[in-house]
Design a protein around this motif. Structure first.
Motif, PDB file in Angstrom:
ATOM      1  N   ILE A 110       4.255 -42.538  -6.214  1.00 31.17           N
ATOM      2  CA  ILE A 110       2.883 -43.050  -6.151  1.00 31.17           C
ATOM      3  C   ILE A 110       2.803 -44.284  -5.258  1.00 31.17           C
ATOM      4  O   ILE A 110       1.856 -44.450  -4.486  1.00 31.17           O
ATOM      5  CB  ILE A 110       2.377 -43.378  -7.568  1.00 31.17           C
ATOM      6  CG1 ILE A 110       2.244 -42.081  -8.386  1.00 31.17           C
ATOM      7  CG2 ILE A 110       1.050 -44.130  -7.523  1.00 31.17           C
ATOM      8  CD1 ILE A 110       1.923 -42.318  -9.848  1.00 31.17           C
ATOM      9  N   GLN A 111       3.841 -45.134  -5.337  1.00 31.67           N
ATOM     10  CA  GLN A 111       3.856 -46.375  -4.570  1.00 31.67           C
ATOM     11  C   GLN A 111       4.485 -46.215  -3.183  1.00 31.67           C
ATOM     12  O   GLN A 111       4.686 -47.199  -2.481  1.00 31.67           O
ATOM     13  CB  GLN A 111       4.622 -47.436  -5.364  1.00 31.67           C
ATOM     14  CG  GLN A 111       3.957 -47.792  -6.686  1.00 31.67           C
ATOM     15  CD  GLN A 111       4.844 -48.618  -7.603  1.00 31.67           C
ATOM     16  OE1 GLN A 111       6.002 -48.891  -7.281  1.00 31.67           O
ATOM     17  NE2 GLN A 111       4.304 -49.031  -8.740  1.00 31.67           N
ATOM     18  N   ALA A 112       4.802 -44.963  -2.813  1.00 36.61           N
ATOM     19  CA  ALA A 112       5.379 -44.638  -1.505  1.00 36.61           C
ATOM     20  C   ALA A 112       6.750 -45.268  -1.286  1.00 36.61           C
ATOM     21  O   ALA A 112       7.142 -45.538  -0.146  1.00 36.61           O
ATOM     22  CB  ALA A 112       4.420 -45.046  -0.376  1.00 36.61           C
ATOM     23  N   ASN A 113       7.493 -45.479  -2.370  1.00 32.75           N
ATOM     24  CA  ASN A 113       8.876 -45.949  -2.261  1.00 32.75           C
ATOM     25  C   ASN A 113       9.803 -44.721  -2.287  1.00 32.75           C
ATOM     26  O   ASN A 113      10.522 -44.482  -3.258  1.00 32.75           O
ATOM     27  CB  ASN A 113       9.211 -46.897  -3.410  1.00 32.75           C
ATOM     28  CG  ASN A 113       8.376 -48.161  -3.378  1.00 32.75           C
ATOM     29  OD1 ASN A 113       8.034 -48.658  -2.309  1.00 32.75           O
ATOM     30  ND2 ASN A 113       8.035 -48.677  -4.545  1.00 32.75           N
ATOM     31  N   PHE A 114       9.757 -43.945  -1.223  1.00 29.01           N
ATOM     32  CA  PHE A 114      10.376 -42.632  -1.250  1.00 29.01           C
ATOM     33  C   PHE A 114      11.909 -42.692  -1.270  1.00 29.01           C
ATOM     34  O   PHE A 114      12.560 -41.874  -1.915  1.00 29.01           O
ATOM     35  CB  PHE A 114       9.893 -41.802  -0.061  1.00 29.01           C
ATOM     36  CG  PHE A 114       8.396 -41.652  -0.015  1.00 29.01           C
ATOM     37  CD1 PHE A 114       7.724 -41.048  -1.063  1.00 29.01           C
ATOM     38  CD2 PHE A 114       7.671 -42.156   1.056  1.00 29.01           C
ATOM     39  CE1 PHE A 114       6.343 -40.929  -1.038  1.00 29.01           C
ATOM     40  CE2 PHE A 114       6.286 -42.042   1.086  1.00 29.01           C
ATOM     41  CZ  PHE A 114       5.624 -41.419   0.041  1.00 29.01           C
ATOM     42  N   LYS A 115      12.482 -43.641  -0.585  1.00 22.67           N
ATOM     43  CA  LYS A 115      13.941 -43.744  -0.587  1.00 22.67           C
ATOM     44  C   LYS A 115      14.456 -44.212  -1.939  1.00 22.67           C
ATOM     45  O   LYS A 115      15.527 -43.787  -2.379  1.00 22.67           O
ATOM     46  CB  LYS A 115      14.403 -44.672   0.538  1.00 22.67           C
ATOM     47  CG  LYS A 115      14.141 -44.097   1.926  1.00 22.67           C
ATOM     48  CD  LYS A 115      14.477 -45.066   3.038  1.00 22.67           C
ATOM     49  CE  LYS A 115      14.103 -44.491   4.398  1.00 22.67           C
ATOM     50  NZ  LYS A 115      14.319 -45.466   5.490  1.00 22.67           N
ATOM     51  N   ALA A 116      13.691 -45.073  -2.599  1.00 22.48           N
ATOM     52  CA  ALA A 116      14.074 -45.483  -3.951  1.00 22.48           C
ATOM     53  C   ALA A 116      14.024 -44.296  -4.895  1.00 22.48           C
ATOM     54  O   ALA A 116      14.899 -44.118  -5.751  1.00 22.48           O
ATOM     55  CB  ALA A 116      13.158 -46.598  -4.443  1.00 22.48           C
ATOM     56  N   CYS A 117      13.004 -43.464  -4.744  1.00 24.53           N
ATOM     57  CA  CYS A 117      12.895 -42.267  -5.567  1.00 24.53           C
ATOM     58  C   CYS A 117      14.050 -41.319  -5.291  1.00 24.53           C
ATOM     59  O   CYS A 117      14.632 -40.743  -6.227  1.00 24.53           O
ATOM     60  CB  CYS A 117      11.563 -41.569  -5.299  1.00 24.53           C
ATOM     61  SG  CYS A 117      11.306 -40.083  -6.300  1.00 24.53           S
ATOM     62  N   LEU A 118      14.397 -41.156  -4.027  1.00 24.01           N
ATOM     63  CA  LEU A 118      15.532 -40.305  -3.665  1.00 24.01           C
ATOM     64  C   LEU A 118      16.804 -40.807  -4.336  1.00 24.01           C
ATOM     65  O   LEU A 118      17.608 -40.007  -4.843  1.00 24.01           O
ATOM     66  CB  LEU A 118      15.698 -40.285  -2.145  1.00 24.01           C
ATOM     67  CG  LEU A 118      16.894 -39.485  -1.601  1.00 24.01           C
ATOM     68  CD1 LEU A 118      16.810 -38.015  -2.003  1.00 24.01           C
ATOM     69  CD2 LEU A 118      16.971 -39.614  -0.073  1.00 24.01           C
ATOM     70  N   LEU A 161       8.824 -35.153  -3.864  1.00 19.19           N
ATOM     71  CA  LEU A 161       9.665 -35.923  -2.944  1.00 19.19           C
ATOM     72  C   LEU A 161      10.002 -35.104  -1.703  1.00 19.19           C
ATOM     73  O   LEU A 161       9.905 -35.596  -0.577  1.00 19.19           O
ATOM     74  CB  LEU A 161      10.940 -36.362  -3.662  1.00 19.19           C
ATOM     75  CG  LEU A 161      11.833 -37.327  -2.875  1.00 19.19           C
ATOM     76  CD1 LEU A 161      11.117 -38.654  -2.655  1.00 19.19           C
ATOM     77  CD2 LEU A 161      13.154 -37.556  -3.602  1.00 19.19           C
ATOM     78  N   LEU A 162      10.384 -33.852  -1.913  1.00 19.05           N
ATOM     79  CA  LEU A 162      10.737 -32.997  -0.780  1.00 19.05           C
ATOM     80  C   LEU A 162       9.524 -32.637   0.079  1.00 19.05           C
ATOM     81  O   LEU A 162       9.687 -32.164   1.204  1.00 19.05           O
ATOM     82  CB  LEU A 162      11.421 -31.717  -1.274  1.00 19.05           C
ATOM     83  CG  LEU A 162      12.796 -31.916  -1.929  1.00 19.05           C
ATOM     84  CD1 LEU A 162      13.283 -30.612  -2.547  1.00 19.05           C
ATOM     85  CD2 LEU A 162      13.814 -32.437  -0.918  1.00 19.05           C
ATOM     86  N   GLY A 163       8.341 -32.880  -0.469  1.00 18.22           N
ATOM     87  CA  GLY A 163       7.130 -32.656   0.315  1.00 18.22           C
ATOM     88  C   GLY A 163       6.879 -33.739   1.353  1.00 18.22           C
ATOM     89  O   GLY A 163       6.021 -33.577   2.222  1.00 18.22           O
ATOM     90  N   ARG A 164       7.625 -34.824   1.267  1.00 22.30           N
ATOM     91  CA  ARG A 164       7.513 -35.889   2.263  1.00 22.30           C
ATOM     92  C   ARG A 164       8.316 -35.524   3.506  1.00 22.30           C
ATOM     93  O   ARG A 164       9.178 -34.642   3.490  1.00 22.30           O
ATOM     94  CB  ARG A 164       7.996 -37.220   1.687  1.00 22.30           C
ATOM     95  CG  ARG A 164       7.340 -37.624   0.378  1.00 22.30           C
ATOM     96  CD  ARG A 164       5.829 -37.701   0.487  1.00 22.30           C
ATOM     97  NE  ARG A 164       5.392 -38.567   1.595  1.00 22.30           N
ATOM     98  CZ  ARG A 164       4.126 -38.870   1.835  1.00 22.30           C
ATOM     99  NH1 ARG A 164       3.161 -38.366   1.073  1.00 22.30           N
ATOM    100  NH2 ARG A 164       3.810 -39.666   2.834  1.00 22.30           N
ATOM    101  N   SER A 165       8.061 -36.228   4.565  1.00 16.16           N
ATOM    102  CA  SER A 165       8.737 -35.939   5.831  1.00 16.16           C
ATOM    103  C   SER A 165      10.173 -36.440   5.818  1.00 16.16           C
ATOM    104  O   SER A 165      10.553 -37.288   5.005  1.00 16.16           O
ATOM    105  CB  SER A 165       7.986 -36.605   6.994  1.00 16.16           C
ATOM    106  OG  SER A 165       8.102 -38.022   6.910  1.00 16.16           O
ATOM    107  N   ASP A 166      10.977 -35.903   6.744  1.00 18.12           N
ATOM    108  CA  ASP A 166      12.353 -36.383   6.890  1.00 18.12           C
ATOM    109  C   ASP A 166      12.384 -37.868   7.210  1.00 18.12           C
ATOM    110  O   ASP A 166      13.290 -38.588   6.774  1.00 18.12           O
ATOM    111  CB  ASP A 166      13.070 -35.601   7.997  1.00 18.12           C
ATOM    112  CG  ASP A 166      13.393 -34.177   7.580  1.00 18.12           C
ATOM    113  OD1 ASP A 166      13.231 -33.852   6.388  1.00 18.12           O
ATOM    114  OD2 ASP A 166      13.813 -33.385   8.441  1.00 18.12           O
ATOM    115  N   ALA A 167      11.396 -38.327   7.954  1.00 13.97           N
ATOM    116  CA  ALA A 167      11.337 -39.756   8.298  1.00 13.97           C
ATOM    117  C   ALA A 167      11.110 -40.595   7.047  1.00 13.97           C
ATOM    118  O   ALA A 167      11.726 -41.653   6.870  1.00 13.97           O
ATOM    119  CB  ALA A 167      10.230 -40.007   9.317  1.00 13.97           C
TER     120      ALA A 167
END
Length: 234
Positions: A110-118, A161-167
């Motif tokens: 939700i907070q766009a902290n995608f690497k933390a989620c990963l 999470l996987l719906g986000r881009s590789d970047a």
């Protein structure tokens, strides 16, 4: 050999990534056989350069995600096995660690902290692949709805999470495998999903035949669905 591996790790860390080898860096044929395994003399060992290790089965994860994953894996192991001679603390593990982990993962998205989620979710993946009995506890699966909801939420978190881009996820570094690491990560998740669903199928069957939990309105079988593939009922 250990010094070479450490130097290689430092090489990737300078670029903001961590190298996760998914196979041994050196084949067993390079170790002398006997009562104790020991490496061959240095002049007969392969050179472990960064480029050589990138030829192995591996992942490159953003350093931020890897550090979080390592922290999560260690904390889950300590929660399950607080001391060497203690019984596995599966119930406490779920209540105090796994459910909060899913909540944090959802908030990271939700907070766009995608690497933390990963990092959170990959840490759970590493833990689950190294432990056999982390979810096989009566106090956990007797709470059937909560048990089923956990797998649904875990699958959904990975899907989002996987719906986000590789970047966004840092899965396509300039160094490393051409095309990035999404395909290898998804392969790992498919294997984990297949293995877990076989365990869960058996647990569902055990539940219906032995636990005598009141019948639910319609099927409510526990299933993990990360990579959207049909799940055959047996």
């Amino acid at each position: 050999m250990m010094k070479a591996l450490q130097e290689t790790e430092e090489h990737f860390e300078k670029g903001g990534y961590a190298l996760l080898l998914l196979e041994p860096p050196v084949p067993m044929s390079f170790f002398e056989q006997g009562n104790h395994m020991r490496p061959l003399p240095a002049d007969r060992m392969p050179v472990l350069t960064p480029s050589a290790l990138l030829q192995k089965d591996h992942l490159l994860l953003p350093l931020e995600a890897f550090k979080k994953a390592a922290e999560i894996e260690l904390s889950l192991k300590k929660a399950l096995h607080p001391t060497e001679d203690a019984e596995p603390q599966a119930a406490a593990l779920w209540k105090e660690h796994l459910r909060p982990l899913l909540l944090r993962s959802t908030m990271h998205i939700i907070q766009a902290n995608f690497k933390a989620c990963l990092g959170e979710l990959y840490g759970l993946l590493m833990f689950a692949k190294s432990e056999d009995n982390w979810f096989m506890h009566e106090e956990v699966y007797m709470r059937w709805k909560e048990f089923c909801d956990f797998w649904k939420v875990l699958g959904k978190a990975w899907q989002l999470l996987l719906g986000r881009s590789d970047a966004d996820l840092g899965l396509a570094p300039e160094i490393g495998r051409a095309g990035g690491y999404r395909a290898r990560l998804e392969q790992m998740l498919k294997e984990f999903q297949t293995e877990m669903n076989e365990y869960l199928r058996l647990l569902d069957q055990f539940d219906q035949e032995a636990l005598e939990i009141p019948m639910r309105d319609g099927p409510m079988l526990s299933r993990l669905n990360i990579i959207d593939t049909p799940i055959e009922e047996k």
